[in-house]
Design a protein around this motif. Structure first.
Motif, PDB file in Angstrom:
ATOM      1  N   ASP A  33       0.806  -1.143  -0.078  1.00  0.00           N
ATOM      2  CA  ASP A  33       0.028   0.022   0.042  1.00  0.00           C
ATOM      3  C   ASP A  33       0.912   1.171   0.047  1.00  0.00           C
ATOM      4  OD1 ASP A  33      -2.385  -1.452   0.097  1.00  0.00           O
ATOM      5  OD2 ASP A  33      -2.081  -1.822   2.158  1.00  0.00           O
ATOM      6  N   ASN A  34       0.128   2.476  -0.094  1.00  0.00           N
ATOM      7  CA  ASN A  34       0.917   3.511   0.027  1.00  0.00           C
ATOM      8  C   ASN A  34       2.016   3.915   0.992  1.00  0.00           C
ATOM      9  OD1 ASN A  34      -0.261   4.175  -2.545  1.00  0.00           O
ATOM     10  ND2 ASN A  34      -1.503   5.592  -1.740  1.00  0.00           N
ATOM     11  N   ARG A  47       1.659  -3.949  -5.722  1.00  0.00           N
ATOM     12  CA  ARG A  47       1.300  -2.701  -6.223  1.00  0.00           C
ATOM     13  C   ARG A  47       2.150  -1.548  -5.404  1.00  0.00           C
ATOM     14  NH1 ARG A  47      -3.565  -4.862  -6.691  1.00  0.00           N
ATOM     15  NH2 ARG A  47      -4.355  -4.070  -4.879  1.00  0.00           N
ATOM     16  N   ARG A  48       3.121  -1.130  -6.074  1.00  0.00           N
ATOM     17  CA  ARG A  48       4.370  -0.707  -5.238  1.00  0.00           C
ATOM     18  C   ARG A  48       3.734   0.739  -4.482  1.00  0.00           C
ATOM     19  NH1 ARG A  48       9.318  -2.516  -7.012  1.00  0.00           N
ATOM     20  NH2 ARG A  48      10.155  -0.668  -6.601  1.00  0.00           N
ATOM     21  N   GLY A  49       4.372   0.720  -3.152  1.00  0.00           N
ATOM     22  CA  GLY A  49       4.488   1.864  -2.422  1.00  0.00           C
ATOM     23  C   GLY A  49       5.805   2.341  -2.317  1.00  0.00           C
ATOM     24  N   GLY A 176       3.379   4.476  -5.932  1.00  0.00           N
ATOM     25  CA  GLY A 176       2.049   3.975  -5.079  1.00  0.00           C
ATOM     26  C   GLY A 176       1.052   5.145  -5.080  1.00  0.00           C
ATOM     27  N   TRP A 178      -1.574   5.602  -7.505  1.00  0.00           N
ATOM     28  CA  TRP A 178      -2.266   4.987  -8.528  1.00  0.00           C
ATOM     29  C   TRP A 178      -3.105   6.067  -9.462  1.00  0.00           C
ATOM     30  CZ3 TRP A 178       0.666   1.246  -7.470  1.00  0.00           C
ATOM     31  CH2 TRP A 178       0.724   0.940  -6.202  1.00  0.00           C
ATOM     32  N   GLY A 207      -4.937  -1.121  -8.113  1.00  0.00           N
ATOM     33  CA  GLY A 207      -4.616  -0.427  -6.820  1.00  0.00           C
ATOM     34  C   GLY A 207      -5.505   0.569  -6.216  1.00  0.00           C
TER      35      GLY A 207
END
Length: 319
Positions: A33-34, A47-49, A176, A178, A207
């Protein structure tokens, strides 16, 4: 427009840092997450933070080679003069909202193909945009938030150039962000066309909590134009979206292609095998999943995934 493969920031061959774009999202592992906290889930996608650490399931922290490609090429080298001895002759006044640019960062460090896309700009502005893109490429792994500030600065100065919008989108993806990433990538595609960014865009939809839209992108006419690793990456994202929806058997089927060849090695193969193994386990086929985690570990020559750890978990060796 060809998909973005990364932004080269060193031309001497000693070190090449790049960030990955269209067709290479960080799927196939847990969510991130973010705030950068990874968490195990059945969603099948990281999903990259943040970027650059060995994320569980993330497959590829430093993407090698390639140029930062995108946009329509205008041809012609030149237009970028390195700094002379007098220091800041080619530097443009920084704007208040821009991050600082180190004096030793030169526009000539940017991939020549990208520099050609900046030729329509005033020379000083083009140099500054190039330097911000260089910094975005250098920082995207270790400090994606600061990298994004540089990418935003480049976008503010050159928002009508597709490759700059693409860079902003890809950097936002790594950070992150999105919604911002999706907006920038859509803008880049409107300017230059082509299917190369669909996999990243689909991962952004995931995301944002919209897996159905990710699946729709996987069915689009543009998606049908993808081939090779790019098509494989989109399948990984779509499978992750299926897993977001609890459709584990469908996720397994999505990944069943001729590319599931255990003899393959390398990053792309490791990522596909890992995603397939993750889907199999989520579908209750643990023994099959274990087999493909082992295949992923064998294919992962750079140690980019945590396939070996997953094997240990499934066999109880980590207890």
């Amino acid at each position: 427009m060809r998909c973005m493969r990364g932004m080269t920031v060193s031309e001497n061959g000693d070190e090449r840092r790049s960030f990955r774009g269209g067709g290479a999202p960080r799927s196939g592992g847990p969510r991130r997450d973010n705030d950068g906290r990874g968490s195990r889930g059945a969603a099948g996608g990281d999903r990259r933070g943040g970027a650059g650490d060995n994320n569980r399931g993330g497959a590829g922290n430093s993407n090698r080679g390639g140029g930062f490609n995108g946009g329509q090429r205008r041809g012609g080298e030149g237009g970028f003069t390195p700094r002379g001895r007098d220091g800041d002759r080619n530097r443009q006044q920084a704007r208040p909202d821009e991050p600082d640019l180190p004096d030793n960062v030169e526009p000539t460090e940017l991939d020549p193909a990208v520099r050609r896309d900046l030729l329509s700009l005033d020379k000083d502005n083009a140099n500054t945009v190039a330097r911000h893109l260089v910094m975005a490429g250098k920082l995207v792994d270790e400090d994606p938030e600061l990298a994004l500030l540089h990418a935003r600065a480049a976008r503010q100065r050159a928002g009508r150039i597709a490759v700059v919008r693409e860079a902003a989108g890809i950097t936002a993806y790594h950070a992150g962000e999105w919604a911002e990433a999706l907006s920038e990538l859509r803008a880049a595609r409107r300017m230059a066309g082509g299917p190369g960014l669909i996999a990243v865009m689909a991962d952004c939809e995931r995301g944002l909590g919209r897996p159905e839209r990710a699946i729709e992108l996987g069915r689009s006419d543009e998606a049908a134009l993808l081939s090779g690793d790019e098509a494989s990456e989109l399948r990984i994202v779509v499978a992750g979206a299926r897993m977001d929806l609890g459709q584990f058997d469908q996720a397994v089927v999505t990944l069943q292609t001729k590319d599931l060849d255990a003899a393959r090695t390398g990053e792309a193969a490791a990522r596909l095998f890992y995603a397939y193994a993750d889907a199999l386990v989520a579908a209750g086929r643990v023994e099959d999943g274990l087999k493909w985690f082992l295949n992923a570990a064998a294919a992962d020559l750079e140690g980019d995934t945590d396939a070996e750890e997953r094997v240990a978990e499934l066999t109880g060796e980590d207890q």
